[in-house]
Design an enzyme around this catalytic site. Structure first.
Site, PDB file in Angstrom:
ATOM      1  N   ARG A 212       0.850  -1.193   0.000  1.00  0.00           N
ATOM      2  CA  ARG A 212       0.000   0.000   0.000  1.00  0.00           C
ATOM      3  C   ARG A 212       0.887   1.245   0.000  1.00  0.00           C
ATOM      4  NH1 ARG A 212      -2.613   3.002   4.926  1.00  0.00           N
ATOM      5  NH2 ARG A 212      -3.454   4.712   3.707  1.00  0.00           N
TER       6      ARG A 212
ATOM      7  N   HIS B  60      -2.975  10.834   0.581  1.00  0.00           N
ATOM      8  CA  HIS B  60      -2.439  10.629   1.935  1.00  0.00           C
ATOM      9  C   HIS B  60      -1.764  11.932   2.365  1.00  0.00           C
ATOM     10  CE1 HIS B  60      -0.973   7.338   4.900  1.00  0.00           C
ATOM     11  NE2 HIS B  60      -0.641   8.515   5.432  1.00  0.00           N
TER      12      HIS B  60
ATOM     13  N   GLU C  91      -7.370   8.371   6.416  1.00  0.00           N
ATOM     14  CA  GLU C  91      -7.665   9.006   7.697  1.00  0.00           C
ATOM     15  C   GLU C  91      -8.180  10.436   7.621  1.00  0.00           C
ATOM     16  OE1 GLU C  91      -4.331   8.597  10.314  1.00  0.00           O
ATOM     17  OE2 GLU C  91      -4.478   6.432  10.355  1.00  0.00           O
TER      18      GLU C  91
ATOM     19  N   ASN D  14      -7.505   1.842   9.950  1.00  0.00           N
ATOM     20  CA  ASN D  14      -6.147   1.904  10.515  1.00  0.00           C
ATOM     21  C   ASN D  14      -6.295   1.888  12.027  1.00  0.00           C
ATOM     22  OD1 ASN D  14      -5.517   2.471   7.854  1.00  0.00           O
ATOM     23  ND2 ASN D  14      -4.822   4.563   8.235  1.00  0.00           N
TER      24      ASN D  14
ATOM     25  N   TYR E 267      -4.181   1.581  15.904  1.00  0.00           N
ATOM     26  CA  TYR E 267      -2.920   1.556  16.647  1.00  0.00           C
ATOM     27  C   TYR E 267      -3.071   1.308  18.137  1.00  0.00           C
ATOM     28  CZ  TYR E 267      -0.496   3.361  12.527  1.00  0.00           C
ATOM     29  OH  TYR E 267       0.034   3.504  11.272  1.00  0.00           O
TER      30      TYR E 267
ATOM     31  N   GLU F  77      -3.496  -0.188   8.339  1.00  0.00           N
ATOM     32  CA  GLU F  77      -2.322   0.209   9.120  1.00  0.00           C
ATOM     33  C   GLU F  77      -2.448  -0.380  10.509  1.00  0.00           C
ATOM     34  OE1 GLU F  77      -1.390   4.402   9.409  1.00  0.00           O
ATOM     35  OE2 GLU F  77      -1.741   4.717   7.271  1.00  0.00           O
TER      36      GLU F  77
HETATM   37  C1  PNW Z   1      -1.313   7.366  10.759  1.00  0.00           C
HETATM   38  N1  PNW Z   1      -3.635   9.062  16.564  1.00  0.00           N
HETATM   39  O1  PNW Z   1      -1.562   8.560  11.453  1.00  0.00           O
HETATM   40  C2  PNW Z   1      -0.956   7.771   9.339  1.00  0.00           C
HETATM   41  O2  PNW Z   1      -1.806   7.228   8.366  1.00  0.00           O
HETATM   42  C3  PNW Z   1       0.470   7.521   8.987  1.00  0.00           C
HETATM   43  O3  PNW Z   1       0.850   8.339   7.899  1.00  0.00           O
HETATM   44  C4  PNW Z   1       1.336   7.708  10.210  1.00  0.00           C
HETATM   45  O4  PNW Z   1       2.705   7.683   9.914  1.00  0.00           O
HETATM   46  C5  PNW Z   1       0.963   6.618  11.188  1.00  0.00           C
HETATM   47  O5  PNW Z   1      -0.413   6.591  11.454  1.00  0.00           O
HETATM   48  C6  PNW Z   1       1.711   6.680  12.516  1.00  0.00           C
HETATM   49  O6  PNW Z   1       1.379   7.869  13.197  1.00  0.00           O
HETATM   50  C7  PNW Z   1      -2.059   8.599  12.733  1.00  0.00           C
HETATM   51  O7  PNW Z   1      -3.441  10.128  17.191  1.00  0.00           O
HETATM   52  C8  PNW Z   1      -1.907   9.785  13.421  1.00  0.00           C
HETATM   53  O8  PNW Z   1      -4.324   8.134  17.094  1.00  0.00           O
HETATM   54  C9  PNW Z   1      -2.432   9.946  14.670  1.00  0.00           C
HETATM   55  C10 PNW Z   1      -3.134   8.903  15.263  1.00  0.00           C
HETATM   56  C11 PNW Z   1      -3.275   7.697  14.587  1.00  0.00           C
HETATM   57  C12 PNW Z   1      -2.743   7.560  13.319  1.00  0.00           C
END
Ligand code: PNW
Length: 486
Positions: free
Chosen positions: A94, A139, A184, A326, A328, A394
């Site tokens: 991707r 993006h 996002e 995505n 995290y 992601e």
């Molecule tokens: C994503 N949060 O951004 C993006 O899609 C990527 O480009 C980035 O490098 C990656 O995650 C890591 O940060 C995020 O605050 C930014 O929860 C902020 C958040 C989550 C994802």
């Protein structure tokens, strides 16, 4: 060597622990990157300036004063990138297209042949290596000229964006069968237009993010319909988008906190998912009600959240071929009602967002390791939107400077187990993507946070890449299509 030692240690632990869990054959694996974060070549050939070029060239915007001028130098080294993808054994890659590399002025009257040639070459190399390209059309790197016209707050942006998408479908759609309109939108609008943290740094809290979101939803729908009407019949691909979401867990057992967490899910994922994936369409009712009431109490003549017409609601609803997400981390949510004269997204939402300090951390303040939240999020999507096909675009972990990245391995191990739990719960997940192929420009954090499976030396002008321990872990996971139970 340290890495080999770590790997054998992990194997030993797994061997002792036992049970192997297999991934279903329907699940494919990939890694992701984004144009501004890896390409560099910021002014190569006729490429135009974009909002991240402008933003990062201003003082005091990026933590370490860096920028993406060179980044990982993938503009010159995409052949090496494809080598790494082959080493990992991924099914798909991707990546995103830089709008101002293809359309230097933002508009489609002038198409850069060098820009097209760069992505042509990357796509051809991927296909020769039997790796499926998944392309993100946007993006975060809007052409600066379009920002000068208001960027995502300009209602005409839906036309300009769809023109760009059409150039991409025309140029690459014979080989690219998987498209994402946006990465996002929540981050684009909240951090770029509501706050100052990300380009273009407009900082119109409680107003800018909602206007941005409104136009972005329309832009997504317009590009979807163009693909659906004109390109799908000939190119036979699929198109959707990918939304970011943490899992939001009630901080206590109280009914108030359950309600608060539910509301927070609607202000986070729901803001962009409800209009597209729900049966009713439009923004979540709780967002419409709360923002309208607060706006009126603050003396505005109308809601700060713009309204869709019934035609627009119908036009946006159902514009997906899959649910891209995505993920995290996880947050805890408590009810927190306050009144304020000043418009503010978080006061509109009316909850307190925090994390448990005992959860293991990462190099990113917002990223704590909470694998069970992944399973809950996937189940929430399944329940809320009639069990859609879910593609995870992601998932990953940040550290500072570490080849022997055992914490990243344990993150992936935990989250992949949680993914399997969700699949066993009946979630229809068909893709999993690790963020990221290699360390790269982490937006406002510069190069201080590393998410890569490959280490990149940003002090070396050649930007050499080396596999970390986690690259070997991911590679062996993909080979065996299985992991050990946690
Ligand atoms: C994503 N949060 O951004 C993006 O899609 C990527 O480009 C980035 O490098 C990656 O995650 C890591 O940060 C995020 O605050 C930014 O929860 C902020 C958040 C989550 C994802």
């Amino acid at each position: 060597m340290a890495i080999t030692k770590t790997i054998s240690l992990l194997c030993l632990i797994f061997a002792v622990r036992g049970e192997v869990r297999r991934f279903p054959d329907t699940l494919s694996f990939g890694v992701a990157t984004a144009s501004y974060q890896i390409e560099g070549g910021w002014n190569a050939s006729d490429k135009g300036e974009n909002i991240w070029d402008r933003f990062s060239h201003q003082p005091n915007t990026i933590k370490d004063g860096s920028n993406g001028d060179v980044a990982c130098d993938s503009y010159n080294q995409h052949k090496r990138d494809v080598e790494m993808l082959k080493e990992l054994g991924v099914d798909f890659y991707r990546f995103s297209i830089s709008w101002s590399r293809i359309l230097p002025d933002g508009f489609s009257n002038k198409i850069s042949q060098d820009g097209i040639a760069y992505y042509d070459s990357l796509i051809n190399d991927l296909i020769a290596a039997n790796i499926t390209p998944f392309v993100t059309i946007y993006h975060w790197d809007l052409p600066q000229r379009l920002q000068d016209l208001g960027g995502w707050t300009n209602p005409l942006i839906a036309d300009y964006y769809t023109d760009f998408a059409e150039v991409a479908f025309e140029a690459f759609g014979d080989r690219v069968k998987n498209w994402l309109t946006f990465n996002e939108p929540w981050v684009v609008c909240l951090q770029g237009y509501g706050q100052h943290a990300k380009a273009p740094g407009v900082g119109m809290n409680g107003i800018g993010e909602y206007i941005c979101g409104h136009n972005l939803l329309k832009s997504h729908a317009k590009a979807y319909h163009l693909y659906d009407d004109v390109y799908r019949p000939i190119q036979m691909g699929r198109i959707g988008w990918t939304l970011s979401s943490n899992w939001l867990e009630p901080a206590t057992q109280s009914a108030a906190d359950a309600e608060a967490a539910d509301r927070a899910m609607q202000f986070n994922l729901g803001w962009f998912s409800h209009a597209v994936f729900s049966r009713e369409g439009d923004y979540p009712q709780v967002m419409r009600d709360r923002i309208a009431n607060k706006s009126l109490a603050q003396g505005y003549p109308r809601s700060r959240l713009p309204e869709f017409t019934p035609e627009e609601i119908a036009y946006i609803k159902g514009t997906f071929d899959f649910f891209g997400v995505n993920h995290y981390s996880t947050n805890l949510i408590k009810m927190l009602e306050t009144t304020s004269i000043a418009p503010d997204f978080f006061l509109d939402m009316g909850v307190l967002v925090f994390q448990n300090p005992t959860w293991p951390g990462s190099a990113s303040s917002w990223l704590k390791v909470v694998p069970w939240g992944f399973r809950k999020l996937l189940n929430w999507i399944k329940e809320s939107y009639n069990n859609p096909e879910i593609l995870v675009f992601e998932n990953g972990f940040s550290d500072r400077d570490n080849m022997d990245d055992v914490d990243r391995i344990s993150y992936y191990h935990g989250y992949l187990n949680s993914l399997l739990d969700a699949i066993e719960d009946g979630c229809n997940v068909t893709a999993y993507t690790a963020w990221s192929l290699m360390d790269n420009f982490e937006w406002d954090e510069g190069y201080t946070e590393r998410f890569g499976l490959y280490y990149v030396d940003f002090n070396d002008p050649r930007r050499p890449r080396k596999p970390k321990a986690s690259a070997l872990y991911y590679k062996s996971t993909l080979e065996t299509r299985s992991i050990e139970r946690d």
